[in-house]
Design a protein around this motif. Structure first.
Motif, short mmCIF file in Angstrom:
data_model
loop_
_atom_site.label_atom_id
_atom_site.label_comp_id
_atom_site.label_asym_id
_atom_site.label_seq_id
_atom_site.Cartn_x
_atom_site.Cartn_y
_atom_site.Cartn_z
N UNK A 4 0.83 -1.19 0.00
CA UNK A 4 0.00 0.00 0.00
C UNK A 4 0.87 1.25 0.00
N UNK A 5 1.94 1.23 0.76
CA UNK A 5 2.84 2.38 0.84
C UNK A 5 3.48 2.68 -0.50
N UNK A 6 3.96 1.64 -1.17
CA UNK A 6 4.61 1.84 -2.48
C UNK A 6 3.61 2.33 -3.52
N UNK A 7 2.38 1.83 -3.42
CA UNK A 7 1.36 2.31 -4.36
C UNK A 7 1.11 3.80 -4.17
N UNK A 8 1.07 4.22 -2.91
CA UNK A 8 0.84 5.62 -2.62
C UNK A 8 2.00 6.48 -3.12
N UNK A 9 3.22 6.00 -2.91
CA UNK A 9 4.40 6.73 -3.37
C UNK A 9 4.39 6.86 -4.89
N UNK A 10 4.08 5.73 -5.57
CA UNK A 10 4.05 5.74 -7.03
C UNK A 10 2.98 6.69 -7.55
N UNK A 11 1.81 6.68 -6.90
CA UNK A 11 0.72 7.57 -7.30
C UNK A 11 1.10 9.02 -7.10
N UNK A 12 1.78 9.31 -5.99
CA UNK A 12 2.21 10.67 -5.70
C UNK A 12 3.21 11.15 -6.74
N UNK A 13 4.17 10.28 -7.09
CA UNK A 13 5.19 10.64 -8.09
C UNK A 13 4.53 10.93 -9.44
N UNK A 14 3.60 10.05 -9.83
CA UNK A 14 2.90 10.26 -11.11
C UNK A 14 2.11 11.56 -11.11
N UNK A 15 1.48 11.88 -9.97
CA UNK A 15 0.70 13.12 -9.88
C UNK A 15 1.61 14.34 -10.03
#
Length: 206
Positions: free
Chosen positions: A27-38
């Motif tokens: 879940x943490x990595x998904x959030x980080x990846x989503x933040x980077x993409x945003x």
């Protein structure tokens, strides 16, 4: 038997903790990846916006106004040569569609006039048929939207260089008043082979 059961319980608990940890990590990595993409998307949109705002709407030497680009010449040519020059720059002699455009052009002509040479050719002529005024795009002049000076057009005959009168009269139109136009009325018909400055126009870049 008790030891086996206890070991099994410890193993299951340990494995359960590992699964939970993996889920939390995922879940943490998904959030980080989503933040980077945003962040990347926002940066890209910002860059595109800046590029769009700073991209010149008109080429050098042309002035933007109302979705069009205007070129005010600094040299004088006949009406036909002026039009050819405009066409060579992917435009044409200016067609005036409303009072606001006439007001803009008149103000710019006043700023650019030099001594007595304050008039500029526009894209209006009755050379095809006397008294039938057409723009260069073949649109007929709207009688309710004209800016003739008082007493114009008069189709006055011109004396040629050898002193002979020219029977062709005045079939092309200039604009501009030395001391400013009253109610924007600054059009005057002129002999087409007379040399004047000129105004070209073309659409702004998409």
């Amino acid at each position: 038997m008790a030891e086996v059961l206890y070991s099994d319980i410890k193993f299951k608990r340990a494995r359960g903790n590992t699964d939970a940890s993996s889920r939390r990590s995922g879940v943490t990595w998904e959030r980080v990846a989503l933040l980077v993409l945003s962040v990347l998307l926002a940066a890209a949109l910002t860059a595109l916006g800046v590029t769009h705002e700073t991209c010149p709407r008109c080429e050098d030497g042309w002035e933007p106004h109302g979705g069009k680009c205007y070129f005010f010449s600094s040299v004088t040519l006949t009406w036909n040569k002026s039009r050819n020059q405009c066409i060579s720059m992917r435009g044409d002699l200016v067609v005036i569609n409303n009072r606001e455009e006439q007001r803009f052009l008149e103000s710019r002509v006043m700023e650019k006039k030099e001594a007595y040479e304050y008039k500029f050719w526009i894209g209006l002529t009755d050379s095809k048929k006397e008294g039938e005024w057409l723009w260069v795009d073949d649109a007929q002049l709207d009688p309710s939207l004209t800016f003739w000076r008082e007493g114009q057009p008069d189709n006055r005959a011109w004396a040629t260089s050898d002193g002979q009168w020219n029977p062709d009269g005045e079939d092309c139109v200039v604009m501009g008043e030395k001391d400013g136009a009253t109610d924007l009325k600054s059009w005057d018909d002129r002999y087409c082979k007379y040399s004047q400055k000129y105004i070209c126009e073309k659409p702004e870049k998409a």
